[in-house]
Design an enzyme around this catalytic site. Structure first.
Site, short mmCIF file in Angstrom:
data_model
loop_
_atom_site.label_atom_id
_atom_site.label_comp_id
_atom_site.label_asym_id
_atom_site.label_seq_id
_atom_site.Cartn_x
_atom_site.Cartn_y
_atom_site.Cartn_z
CG HIS A 1 59.68 -9.40 -33.43
ND1 HIS A 1 61.00 -9.13 -32.84
CD2 HIS A 1 59.60 -9.23 -34.69
CE1 HIS A 1 61.60 -8.86 -33.83
NE2 HIS A 1 60.90 -8.70 -34.86
CG ASP B 1 57.26 -11.27 -23.11
OD1 ASP B 1 57.30 -11.02 -23.99
OD2 ASP B 1 57.36 -10.37 -22.02
C1 GDG Z 1 58.04 -7.74 -28.27
C2 GDG Z 1 57.81 -8.97 -27.81
C3 GDG Z 1 60.12 -9.45 -27.50
C4 GDG Z 1 59.95 -0.10 -21.81
N1 GDG Z 1 59.60 1.05 -21.05
C5 GDG Z 1 60.68 1.86 -21.35
C6 GDG Z 1 61.42 1.22 -22.26
N2 GDG Z 1 61.04 0.12 -22.58
C7 GDG Z 1 61.45 -0.84 -23.52
C8 GDG Z 1 62.38 -1.87 -22.71
C9 GDG Z 1 62.67 -3.06 -23.73
C10 GDG Z 1 61.06 -2.67 -24.58
O1 GDG Z 1 60.59 -1.57 -24.25
C11 GDG Z 1 60.34 -3.87 -24.26
O2 GDG Z 1 60.57 -5.17 -24.86
P1 GDG Z 1 60.16 -6.48 -24.54
O3 GDG Z 1 61.04 -7.75 -25.02
O4 GDG Z 1 60.27 -6.61 -22.89
O5 GDG Z 1 58.46 -6.51 -24.92
P2 GDG Z 1 57.65 -6.09 -26.12
O6 GDG Z 1 57.66 -4.71 -26.21
O7 GDG Z 1 56.30 -6.93 -25.94
O8 GDG Z 1 58.19 -6.63 -27.56
C12 GDG Z 1 58.91 -9.48 -26.78
C13 GDG Z 1 60.55 -8.14 -28.60
O9 GDG Z 1 59.25 -8.04 -29.02
C14 GDG Z 1 61.58 -8.28 -29.35
O10 GDG Z 1 61.29 -9.23 -30.24
O11 GDG Z 1 61.15 -9.51 -26.48
O12 GDG Z 1 58.44 -10.73 -26.39
O13 GDG Z 1 56.31 -9.00 -27.02
O14 GDG Z 1 63.68 -2.87 -24.79
O15 GDG Z 1 63.56 -1.23 -22.39
N3 GDG Z 1 62.32 1.94 -22.86
C15 GDG Z 1 62.57 3.37 -22.45
N4 GDG Z 1 61.81 3.63 -21.80
C16 GDG Z 1 60.90 3.14 -21.02
O16 GDG Z 1 60.10 3.73 -20.09
N5 GDG Z 1 63.40 3.80 -23.00
#
Ligand code: GDG
Length: 464
Positions: free
Chosen positions: A155, A362
């Site tokens: 990921h 990312d």
């Molecule tokens: C890893 C990889 C890859 C955040 N704050 C709240 C909230 N979130 C949710 C977002 C989003 C998720 O968390 C974060 O996803 P990301 O993709 O931005 O980042 P990582 O956590 O680092 O994830 C990344 C991912 O895995 C999938 O393969 O895209 O590159 O690092 O969904 O919405 N959700 C809620 N409240 C919040 O305050 N409900």
């Protein structure tokens, strides 16, 4: 249909969280359909590891979890996974810590996972292992005689060869990936780096999707993860979303909101984002009192020093910028260290004419896609996106920026604020087409279909 066994560090139970992310929902669907099992760490610690499995079933999804010892969590999770691999794979060798204990703990915990999940794996099952916590697990399962079709998905980014070689025993770690049949990355760039490493450092051969090392040939592919776009768009129309939207708009009066939503993680470029915004305030006094940056940043991994550090840095930076530019009735940054339920989050995205997503690296970045999906099609906002996020490969109609350049960020904010409606609509439509067509269901189906299409590994070819 073959049964699917998903293995990841943590599991997500449908009934318990109330705000399951898109990935958890998609995996849950696949598990429900195939009557499969999701296996992982419970998040709990125990004095002595017993390997006792806690089974549970919720809304048709079976989960199986184990407790780990505190030392396991220190060395495997906080240690090798989050102090060694996470920074290194995000190109931050300055933050990576290389300690033998970490590596030992990582291997011990992966062995513990292998020992406990092994009796649950039946010959026709398809095994799908997730992420950097579990790289050697496939090989450990092979060593226990499992010839199943096995896939691994990373990921996070795959780092360039010149960085990866700074990891002690890097070859040994990468070699373990050859126990899988299918290895997936989000983008061609990460895939390219993986192939480069295998060719240059290991003398492997690449032919199309196939990568050969010794007598093992695996498929290595780019398969970008998506979100549940339709559900997210619907969430933005929900009553909860509308309520928070109205609340925000009322508090803003006529000000334009720029939104960022990220776990508090140094890879997300939050410091650079605040600095870019400060540059914008400096360059554009005419916009003072007319914009607000709302940064939602729930704390994460607080047992790791570099995460405590980034929190302290951002606290003081937000304070400094607000101190310099605020007036009695205007605060330029709203910095919020709490999370929100998904429906509310969708409303927050929709209330913002600009989404500002500036990771330094990312794997993908789902927030960028969620921002797009939550927009009002008639009056969509503008996404400003770091070119170093995996999502930038698909969302070409965002305003792509270099997050290390405060000037570029400042110019992009200015351009987004001035962008005419027809250009906003055109850019949004193109991005939404991508977010809708390559959604989470597409990703899961693509990966599992490729795995299903493989033949089981012949027992005599099970790598040791
Ligand atoms: C890893 C990889 C890859 C955040 N704050 C709240 C909230 N979130 C949710 C977002 C989003 C998720 O968390 C974060 O996803 P990301 O993709 O931005 O980042 P990582 O956590 O680092 O994830 C990344 C991912 O895995 C999938 O393969 O895209 O590159 O690092 O969904 O919405 N959700 C809620 N409240 C919040 O305050 N409900």
């Amino acid at each position: 249909m073959s049964r699917l066994i998903v293995i990841s560090n943590r599991v997500s139970r449908p009934g318990t969280s109330g705000s399951q992310g898109g990935l958890a929902v998609a995996l849950s669907e696949a598990l429900r359909e195939s009557r499969g099992i999701w296996f992982g760490w419970s998040g709990e610690t125990t004095d002595h590891f017993t390997g006792q499995i806690g089974f549970s079933e919720d809304q048709g999804v079976k989960t199986a979890t184990i407790d780990l010892e505190e030392q396991d969590v220190d060395e495997y999770y906080n240690g090798y996974a989050n102090k060694t691999l996470w920074p290194l794979f995000h190109f931050r060798i300055d933050l990576a810590e290389y300690a033998r204990d970490f590596e030992g703990g990582y291997n011990r915990v992966n062995q513990r996972f292998a020992d406990t999940v092994s009796p649950l794996v039946e010959p026709d099952d398809i095994v799908w292992v997730h992420d950097y916590h579990m790289i050697p697990l496939g090989q450990m399962l092979r060593q226990r005689g499992h010839g199943n079709r096995m896939g691994f998905f990373l990921h996070i980014p795959w780092p360039p060869t010149r960085l990866l070689v700074s990891l002690p025993h890097h070859t040994k770690l990468v070699q373990t990936l050859f126990a899988y049949d299918l290895v997936g990355f989000h983008t061609e760039e990460w895939l390219e780096s993986f192939r480069h490493y295998v060719e240059r450092e290991m003398g492997g051969k690449v032919a199309g999707d196939f990568v050969t090392l010794g007598d093992r040939t695996i498929q290595a592919i780019a398969c970008p993860i998506g979100i549940n776009a339709r559900e997210f768009a619907a969430a933005a129309d929900s009553a909860e979303a509308k309520a928070i939207y109205d609340q925000i708009r009322a508090s803003l009066r006529q000000q334009a909101m720029i939104v960022g939503v990220d776990r508090l993680d140094y890879s997300k470029g939050l410091e650079e984002r605040f600095n870019g915004y400060a540059r914008f305030l400096k360059d554009h006094p005419e916009h003072h009192r007319k914009v607000v940056l709302t940064q939602i940043a729930p704390p994460s991994r607080e047992d790791v020093g570099s995460y405590r550090q980034i929190r302290a840095t951002l606290d003081s930076l937000a304070g400094r910028i607000n101190g310099e530019y605020s007036d009695v009735d205007w605060t330029p940054i709203r910095y919020v260290n709490q999370g929100y339920p998904r429906d509310k989050l969708a409303g927050i995205y929709r209330a913002a004419p600009i989404g500002l997503v500036t990771p330094l690296r990312d794997g993908m970045n789902l927030v960028a896609k969620e921002y797009v999906a939550a927009q009002d099609p008639d009056d969509p906002g503008v996404l400003i996106l770091s070119r170093f996020a995996g999502a930038a490969m698909q969302l070409r109609d965002a305003l792509l920026i270099n997050p290390y350049s405060p000037e570029e960020m400042s110019d992009a904010i200015q351009r987004a604020l001035a962008m005419p409606l027809d250009e906003r609509r055109r850019r949004w439509r193109a991005m939404m087409d991508s977010v809708e067509s390559q959604d989470i269901g597409w990703w899961r189906a693509d990966f599992t279909a490729r795995l299903t299409a493989l033949r089981d590994v012949e027992p005599d070819r099970v790598p040791g």
